[in-house]
Design an enzyme around this catalytic site. Structure first.
Site, PDB file in Angstrom:
ATOM      1  N   GLU A  49     -22.148  11.654   5.982  1.00 14.66           N
ATOM      2  CA  GLU A  49     -22.688  11.086   7.211  1.00 14.66           C
ATOM      3  C   GLU A  49     -23.965  11.822   7.572  1.00 14.66           C
ATOM      4  OE1 GLU A  49     -18.927  10.166   9.820  1.00 14.66           O
ATOM      5  OE2 GLU A  49     -20.542  10.936  11.070  1.00 14.66           O
ATOM      6  N   ASP A  60     -22.138  13.677  22.274  1.00 13.95           N
ATOM      7  CA  ASP A  60     -22.059  14.876  21.447  1.00 13.95           C
ATOM      8  C   ASP A  60     -21.960  16.161  22.260  1.00 13.95           C
ATOM      9  OD1 ASP A  60     -22.193  14.092  18.612  1.00 13.95           O
ATOM     10  OD2 ASP A  60     -24.051  13.105  19.231  1.00 13.95           O
TER      11      ASP A  60
END
Lengths: 270, 412
Positions: A49, A60
């Site tokens: 990824e 995040d």
């Protein structure tokens, strides 16, 4: 078959789950992240990824926020990320690459152009954190046309009936956000996963990758067994960040991350 | 889902007031661009809000608090001395600064806290820029005994110390956010991160007409009380509707609240005033519509200050409440269809207007609405004396005296 399908089919034959490491593009600079990307398959990455840096990564935690900032400072753009994938594909045509990011840079690039250019560059799937099923028509048709999988995200808050809705047209694999929270903070227990996975499998026959909060080899092993893949992101970035001096890569940077990746891979393969 | 008749905003056919559609969109703007984890919560909120709207008891409860706690209705003041000084159109002030906690923010917060209580939530998180929304939120949390966490950019914590102290006194936890430039945008990110990590017991109390659907609609509905009152008050005072309504815009809640009831009254010009900062072309501005382009941030599609790669830029304004690189999606739509106009006013001009208002009317306005006043000062002199302008004085300026003193070179 797509690279993603081929890889998961092969792993199924091997009788194990996949390890999906994550790196943030251009963190701490383009060359280092490309070198790391190129070395990941040999260190045990089954899929990779690549995080696309965004100024406001609201899903995040602090580790990936900092990585995104370093990436942006080093000149990361969506175009540059695709350049990195093209460079990777010169030497590796098998390891599936999935881009993970937020919608605005894609929207700014142009949804159709982005899907076309990504597929051309050798990207296999995209995860857009802030694009739920209800808004996915922005990319769906373009991605389909380009042969790109839009990886669907499901969460502990996704109800059984909603799972069917979200996963109806899913392709590639399913990404299970295993905690209600941001990246790199809490972890789901094996018991949590044992409860969640059957629920998801009811709604899809696609492989299920488990992400958010997986940091140790033990956790990666558990997730890759109960699910079909374990995504490890913040833990690797934390290691990378600890090797930087004044935000710059050092000779320890790549070996440290790869060593950790090998440890994770060994656990997944054991 | 949006067909429930609402006492707050009745959906009307062929009306500019019927938005958003069932995807939460105003034209191409709005929507629900959030992580999957939050989607079920947005549906739950939507359902709870529709149910509240349909429940006469909710309306009664809200009316009670608005009247006896917030202090509504707020007066409509004919600013005679200012009008004389400007020598043109009659200028009226909608006195939202007289609300409890000193701004229009409490209108929305009061509505949402009642929704949160109906949903059984026990903890509230909110973002704040100038601290007005944070103070309003901390206030109702004190009133109802709810846990309260306020995210505030570290830069804003520094320039809005009195409000930080107020929030502490009210029992709220104030978490300074150091990411980015440490302003409202960063506080919003952090509040969303908190919400996604605490979905079971936590209600995210958004302070402006932005964010994922249904927030822009819900906040607008709760703020529309401003415009509804203006309509009644100006009709009583002048026997007709105003010619122009002016309001300052950060996210745009006070403007949306005063504009919305007038959207179908074509004779009323609606002007939103964005913070131009050092100037619209200085690169140091918060004028999302004038200098931004459409994109996706914080759950909605709207005009954003961003670079050519889609990275969000930092906004700049002397006013912490306007220092945001986006704007509510309904404003973006009103701009594109031409129903409302959006103009810029600089830090300098706002400071000047701040002093004029204080001197002529004895009202110290928040720096936010000083931007609105600065535009009124530009247009009023050229208008005939029988024309009418209503300015939304959305907050009082006590919180800003340190900033103003600093810019005037005065040591307090």
């Amino acid at each position: 078959m797509s690279r993603i399908q081929t890889r998961f089919a092969a792993l199924k034959k091997e009788g194990r789950g996949a390890l999906i490491p994550y790196l943030q593009a251009c963190d701490p600079d383009y060359d280092t992240s490309l070198e790391l990307l190129r070395a990941m398959p040999a260190a045990g990455a089954d899929l990779i990824e690549i995080g696309v840096p965004f100024s406001d990564p609201s899903a995040d935690g602090p580790t990936i926020q900092a990585a995104a900032l370093r990436g942006l400072k080093a000149g990361a753009t969506l175009g540059r990320v695709l350049e990195m994938v093209r460079a990777f594909r010169e030497t590796d045509n098998e390891t599936p690459i999935v881009l993970m990011g937020y919608l605005n840079p894609i929207d700014s690039y142009g949804p159709a152009e982005f899907c076309f250019d990504s597929a051309q560059a050798g990207v296999d799937g995209i995860i857009v954190v802030d694009m739920p099923t209800e808004e996915a028509d922005l990319l769906d048709a373009h991605a389909r046309e380009a042969g790109l999988d839009i990886i669907s995200l499901v969460a502990p808050t996704t109800s059984n009936s909603r799972l069917f809705h979200v996963l109806r047209d899913a392709s590639g694999f399913v990404y299970y956000v295993s905690i209600t929270g941001i990246t790199g903070t809490n972890s789901a227990s094996a018991a949590d996963l044992e409860k969640a996975l059957p629920r998801i499998r009811e709604a899809t026959s696609l492989p299920v990758a488990v992400g958010f909060g997986i940091s140790t080899p033990e956790q990666a092993r558990t997730a890759s067994r109960i699910g079909d893949a374990a995504v490890v992101a913040s833990a690797l970035i934390k290691t990378m960040a600890s090797t930087l001096e004044n935000g710059q890569a050092t000779e320890r940077t790549i070996p440290s991350v790869l060593k950790q990746l090998e440890g994770l891979a060994a656990a997944v393969r054991a | 889902m949006t067909n429930t008749p609402s006492p707050l905003s009745s959906p009307l056919a062929n009306s500019l007031r019927s938005g958003p559609d069932d995807r939460g969109r105003f034209g191409i703007f709005g929507g629900r661009f959030v992580a999957e984890t939050l989607m079920p919560l947005l549906f739950e909120l939507d359902e709870a809000y529709r149910a509240a709207q349909a429940d006469p008891e909710f309306r009664r409860e809200l009316d009670y608090y608005l009247k006896d706690y917030v202090g509504r209705p707020s007066p409509l003041w004919f600013a005679q001395h200012l009008t004389e000084e400007l020598g043109g159109a009659k200028v009226y002030f909608k006195r939202e600064e007289l609300n409890h906690t000193g701004s229009h923010k409490l209108n929305n917060v009061m509505g949402q806290i009642l929704v949160a209580r109906r949903m059984g939530k026990t903890r509230i998180v909110a973002e704040t820029g100038a601290g007005q929304h944070g103070v309003a939120t901390a206030t109702v949390c004190a009133l109802f005994g709810l846990k309260c966490t306020i995210y505030m950019g570290a830069t804003d914590v520094e320039r809005q110390k009195p409000n930080v102290f107020r929030m502490h006194l009210l029992g709220a936890e104030v978490k300074p956010v150091t990411a980015g430039a440490g302003t409202l945008k960063d506080a919003m990110n952090e509040a969303m991160r908190d919400w996604v990590a605490n979905v079971a017991d936590t209600y995210f109390l958004v302070g402006t007409v932005a964010g994922p659907h249904p927030y822009p609609e819900m906040v607008r509905d709760f703020q529309s009380v401003i415009g509804v009152e203006v309509k009644e008050q100006i009709t009583q005072a002048e026997g007709r509707l105003p010619d122009v309504i002016v309001a300052a815009i950060g996210g745009g809640s006070n403007a949306m609240g005063i504009f919305h009831p007038f959207l179908d009254d074509a004779s009323v010009r609606l002007i939103g005033v964005e913070a131009a900062g050092h100037g619209l072309d200085s690169g140091k501005t918060a004028a999302s519509i004038s200098r931004g382009r459409p994109g996706v941030l914080h759950g909605n599609r709207t005009y954003l200050l961003q670079d050519k790669h889609g990275q969000i830029e930092e906004a700049h304004s002397i006013s912490a409440g306007l220092d945001y690189p986006g704007i509510g999606p309904e404003h973006s739509w009103l701009n594109d269809i031409g129903r409302a106009e959006y103009v810029g006013v600089t830090d300098e001009e706002a400071l000047e207007a701040f002093q004029v208002c204080t001197r002529t009317e004895g009202i110290i306005p928040a720096l936010e609405c000083a931007h609105g006043l600065a535009h009124v000062m530009k247009i009023a002199p050229a208008m005939a004396k029988d024309r009418i302008i209503v300015l939304n004085v959305s907050g009082r300026g006590d919180k800003d005296i340190f900033t103003v003193a600093h810019h005037l070179g005065v040591k307090l």
